[in-house]
Motif scaffolding. Structure first.
Motif, PDB file in Angstrom:
ATOM      1  N   TYR A 393      49.600  31.430  26.673  1.00 49.40           N
ATOM      2  CA  TYR A 393      49.993  31.908  28.001  1.00 49.40           C
ATOM      3  C   TYR A 393      51.512  32.073  28.116  1.00 49.40           C
ATOM      4  O   TYR A 393      52.001  33.044  28.697  1.00 49.40           O
ATOM      5  CB  TYR A 393      49.482  30.937  29.068  1.00 49.40           C
ATOM      6  CG  TYR A 393      47.990  30.988  29.266  1.00 49.40           C
ATOM      7  CD1 TYR A 393      47.340  32.207  29.486  1.00 49.40           C
ATOM      8  CD2 TYR A 393      47.216  29.829  29.223  1.00 49.40           C
ATOM      9  CE1 TYR A 393      45.963  32.262  29.661  1.00 49.40           C
ATOM     10  CE2 TYR A 393      45.835  29.882  29.405  1.00 49.40           C
ATOM     11  CZ  TYR A 393      45.218  31.097  29.612  1.00 49.40           C
ATOM     12  OH  TYR A 393      43.851  31.154  29.792  1.00 49.40           O
ATOM     13  N   CYS A 406      42.386  33.697  32.791  1.00 49.19           N
ATOM     14  CA  CYS A 406      41.701  32.443  32.467  1.00 49.19           C
ATOM     15  C   CYS A 406      40.200  32.668  32.542  1.00 49.19           C
ATOM     16  O   CYS A 406      39.643  32.836  33.639  1.00 49.19           O
ATOM     17  CB  CYS A 406      42.104  31.328  33.434  1.00 49.19           C
ATOM     18  SG  CYS A 406      41.092  29.820  33.296  1.00 49.19           S
ATOM     19  N   PHE A 496      46.380  25.899  34.549  1.00 48.91           N
ATOM     20  CA  PHE A 496      46.662  27.332  34.457  1.00 48.91           C
ATOM     21  C   PHE A 496      47.286  27.841  35.754  1.00 48.91           C
ATOM     22  O   PHE A 496      48.283  28.579  35.730  1.00 48.91           O
ATOM     23  CB  PHE A 496      45.363  28.073  34.144  1.00 48.91           C
ATOM     24  CG  PHE A 496      45.466  29.569  34.222  1.00 48.91           C
ATOM     25  CD1 PHE A 496      45.971  30.308  33.167  1.00 48.91           C
ATOM     26  CD2 PHE A 496      45.039  30.250  35.360  1.00 48.91           C
ATOM     27  CE1 PHE A 496      46.053  31.694  33.243  1.00 48.91           C
ATOM     28  CE2 PHE A 496      45.110  31.627  35.449  1.00 48.91           C
ATOM     29  CZ  PHE A 496      45.619  32.351  34.388  1.00 48.91           C
TER      30      PHE A 496
END
Length: 772
Positions: A393, A406, A496
């Motif tokens: 990421y 995600c 995330f």
């Protein structure tokens, strides 16, 4: 006729085709701009180029566009001007025939680069070539009339042999000049000593050519040969270039290694005006495939007044992992690194070098404008690091992705995590962990055996497993970034969301699959879990970043449409040719965007594009933004029409199909494309930045070699879209997944066929060890 904008066409008449080629370059395509003219027009007293002269680096097409067509064929040479820059230099490896003619052939042994074994099956000979016993078919055993019966062939097995059926004749140097009329000609002359042993005179042949001003460059790896002609060329426009072979290889006329000669460039300057070196002389590569620090060879040569040309560029070669399978990035590291620039590159794929020089050099790499096309990561920058890890990421953000994604899965204790597959065997090291016996088959969610995310708690995953990088092209022995294949940390959905909040992103994308299965079999609502996570992290009421929800299930998107205001993306998970109007109307009830496969735009048969659907235009007319998946840099993932260049592929979908966004495992390549300086030139953009002609390669292929007609792809109907609502979820125990009563299997699912796991896994590991 050769064209690029209208199509790639080559007439059967060589002279007629050559004439039309010149007309095409000079008149028909006003947008054909050379990479040199694009850059030289901006040259000032302080040139941005760090070449010896301060001028633009040269593109030398080795045997023409030999990455696609047989090396040194007429099509190959002509195509290098259609698909590349019009100032490309044509390279010919000169070999002598029995009667002293010079022909263009990529190898002194003709076995692989021609069909000579079929024409003269008894012609195999044995010679000593520069001290090395060599067997095969040689040009020196045939006169030019004999060789007229022989045709050229693609010598590299990983490349398409479809164009061998065109039976391209072997060209003399004079044929090449007459038929192609190259902008400039580079003659590479090797094995002069070998030819002299057979009473053939390469020097005399070259001097004959020079009287007609034919070669602009002459290269040779033999000191003796260049020294013997330097006096005759001192006042001519022809430049003599000394070619270095392997550092430990012995130069035949001095009996010293090329590595030793590299240390005495003052001596080289006495008989050459430049050097041609393998690219690894400049950027050495370790045995494990990673770049070392650059050497000083370019700067050293420039100090001696020698130009430097780098060779061995090929888009379909396995170059350093540092370039992430992006050949354009590799070229840029040789011409635009802020420290030095080579004076030219020798390449099998001249389009890539033309792009790098004409459109991608000296640009502002810090520009983070989130324009079109929209760049959406696929499991982060999963071509560089393991899927859905913090490293993947972070790389996606650094590379310039607009949205990071995600794909949510659920663990045994009800934690939502980012994991590209519900089967941990595909993306982690679970098979070598204490949980390797938890194998089961659940046909509803996965083909074959698996160990699933809901078999382990989040803590068990974090403490016992490592990520495993995805290798989608492993069948071709193409691996991704092996040094970091198990690096990075897994991320929960909460991790995330927290990671993305302060990043320079347009937003985040959450993809949801298997929602009905999780609700019905495990009693868990993944949709509710995602909504809660977004609410808890503040995404539901902030305006700085958008939230996209992607799913192939209409039931998932309908629920989000009813309860949220997020952007919803419907993913069509099969290749289709059309959508009937009723299906489009149904999708409009729950989605704002549609994601379709690449083949749904450009159908492919045996890796050749056969046409274009009208799907993108139709969906955009209906009010949808259209995203296309899945883009990868590995050349085997692209049709031949894209010339083993991921930039050409991206350009085709953006300029040719006008898609709104791309979903990619290499967001850095897409972001570089968006920054290129030619994107705003409109009709004045160079031809190598125009979309490739649809089905263009099929148009110039011999009919006998055409791939089979593609079976019609299906249309998407309303029945393919409509789904029943998600199953109701029974109240979960307070300790979700803590034991048998939770409904989640502590060791194996109660549904599906249980396997004798230890035996199965042992067999798998045994087979694997035997294959190593």
């Amino acid at each position: 006729m050769l064209t690029r904008r209208g199509g790639w066409e080559l007439s059967s008449s060589a002279s007629f085709c050559a004439a039309l080629l010149l007309l095409h370059v000079a008149v028909v395509l006003p947008g054909v701009v050379s990479s040199q003219s694009l850059k030289n027009s901006n040259l000032t007293a302080t040139s941005p180029w760090l070449t010896l002269s301060g001028g633009t680096p040269l593109v030398i097409a080795k045997g023409g566009f030999s990455g696609l067509f047989p090396d040194s064929s007429s099509f190959s040479y002509k195509f290098s001007y259609v698909a590349g820059s019009p100032d490309t230099i044509s390279w010919c490896d000169v070999r002598l025939t029995k009667d002293g003619n010079g022909v263009c052939l990529p190898d002194i042994v003709l076995d692989n680069c021609t069909n000579i074994k079929l024409v003269y099956p008894e012609g195999k000979m044995n010679y000593i070539v520069n001290g090395v016993p060599t067997s095969g078919w040689f040009s020196v055993d045939y006169d030019i009339q004999n060789l007229s019966q022989v045709s050229l062939a693609q010598a590299i097995l990983s490349r398409s042999n479809k164009f061998d059926a065109s039976l391209f004749p072997i060209l003399t140097v004079e044929d090449l000049v007459a038929q192609v009329k190259p902008a400039k000609l580079w003659l590479n002359i090797q094995h002069d000593i070998f030819y002299r042993q057979l009473n053939l005179d390469m020097r005399r042949y070259l001097l004959y050519l020079s009287k007609h001003d034919i070669p602009s460059y002459v290269s040779s790896p033999e000191v003796g040969f260049l020294s013997s002609i330097v006096g005759r060329f001192r006042t001519s426009k022809t430049k003599l270039i000394f070619r270095f072979l392997g550092e430990d290889t012995i130069e035949p006329s001095t009996n010293v290694t090329y590595g030793s000669l590299l240390k005495n460039l003052t001596f080289v300057k006495t008989f050459a005006s430049g050097i041609l070196i393998p690219k690894y002389y400049i950027w050495p590569v370790t045995s494990s495939g990673y770049l070392e620090s650059y050497t000083s060879v370019v700067m050293d040569a420039h100090r001696e007044g020698l130009e430097v040309f780098a060779s061995e560029f090929a888009n379909d070669a396995l170059f350093s992992y540092n370039y992430s399978y992006d050949p354009l990035a590799e070229v840029l590291s040789f011409i635009d690194n802020g420290i030095f620039s080579v004076d030219g590159v020798v390449t099998d794929f001249p389009i890539t070098a033309s792009e790098a020089i004409g459109c991608y050099s000296h640009i502002n790499m810090s520009n983070s404008d989130h324009g079109k096309p929209l760049i959406i990561s696929h499991n982060g920058a999963s071509g560089v690091y393991p899927d859905c890890t913090d490293l993947s990421y972070q790389q996606a953000v650094t590379d310039g992705a607009d949205y990071i994604d995600c794909p949510v899965q659920v663990t045994k204790d009800g934690i939502l995590i980012c994991m590209s597959s519900i089967n941990l065997m595909e993306v982690t090291t679970v098979t070598t962990s204490p949980f390797s016996s938890l194998l089961s088959v659940i046909p509803e969610i996965h083909d074959g055996p698996g160990i699933f995310t809901f078999n382990l708690t989040w803590e068990e995953i974090q403490k016992n497993l490592k990520p495993a990088i995805s290798n989608p092209e492993i069948q071709y022995n193409i691996y991704r970034n092996p040094l970091y294949k198990n690096d990075g940390n897994f991320m929960s959905l909460g991790d995330f969301l927290a990671f993305g909040r302060d990043k320079d992103l347009s937003g985040i994308l959450i993809s949801i699959e298997n929602a009905a299965f999780l609700a019905e079999k495990l009693g868990y609502s993944v949709t509710d879990g995602v909504m809660r996570a977004l609410q808890d992290s503040g995404y539901s009421n902030q305006t700085g970043q958008e939230v996209m929800i992607l799913s192939k299930n209409s039931s998932v998107l309908i629920k989000f449409r009813q309860q949220t205001k997020y952007e919803l993306v419907y993913m069509v998970d099969e290749s289709i040719s059309d959508m009937v109007n009723s299906s489009i109307m149904d999708i409009k009830q729950f989605a704002h965007m549609i994601a379709i496969s690449k083949q749904s735009v450009y159908p492919v048969s045996q890796q050749f594009i056969t046409g274009q659907t009208k799907l993108v235009q139709k969906l955009q007319s209906a009010g949808f933004a259209v995203y296309v998946y899945l883009f990868r840099n590995e050349f085997v993932s692209q049709p031949w029409d894209f010339l083993s260049d991921p930039t050409v592929e991206i350009n085709m979908y953006v300029q040719g199909a006008a898609v709104d966004g791309i979903i990619t495992e290499y967001p850095g390549t897409a972001a570089a494309y968006r920054r290129n300086t030619c994107s705003k030139l409109g009709d004045q953009a160079p031809s190598y930045m125009s979309p490739v002609p649809i089905g263009g390669l099929l148009q110039i292929m011999d009919p006998q070699a055409l791939p089979p007609t593609l079976a019609p792809m299906p249309s998407l109907h309303a029945a393919d879209v409509v789904e029943p609502p998600l199953p109701a979820v029974s109240p979960k125990p307070s300790s979700f997944g803590a034991g048998e009563e939770s409904g989640l299997p502590p060791s194996q699912p109660s549904y599906g066929r249980h396997l004798v796991a230890s035996i199965f896994l042992s067999l798998v590991m045994l087979c694997g060890s035997l294959l190593v």
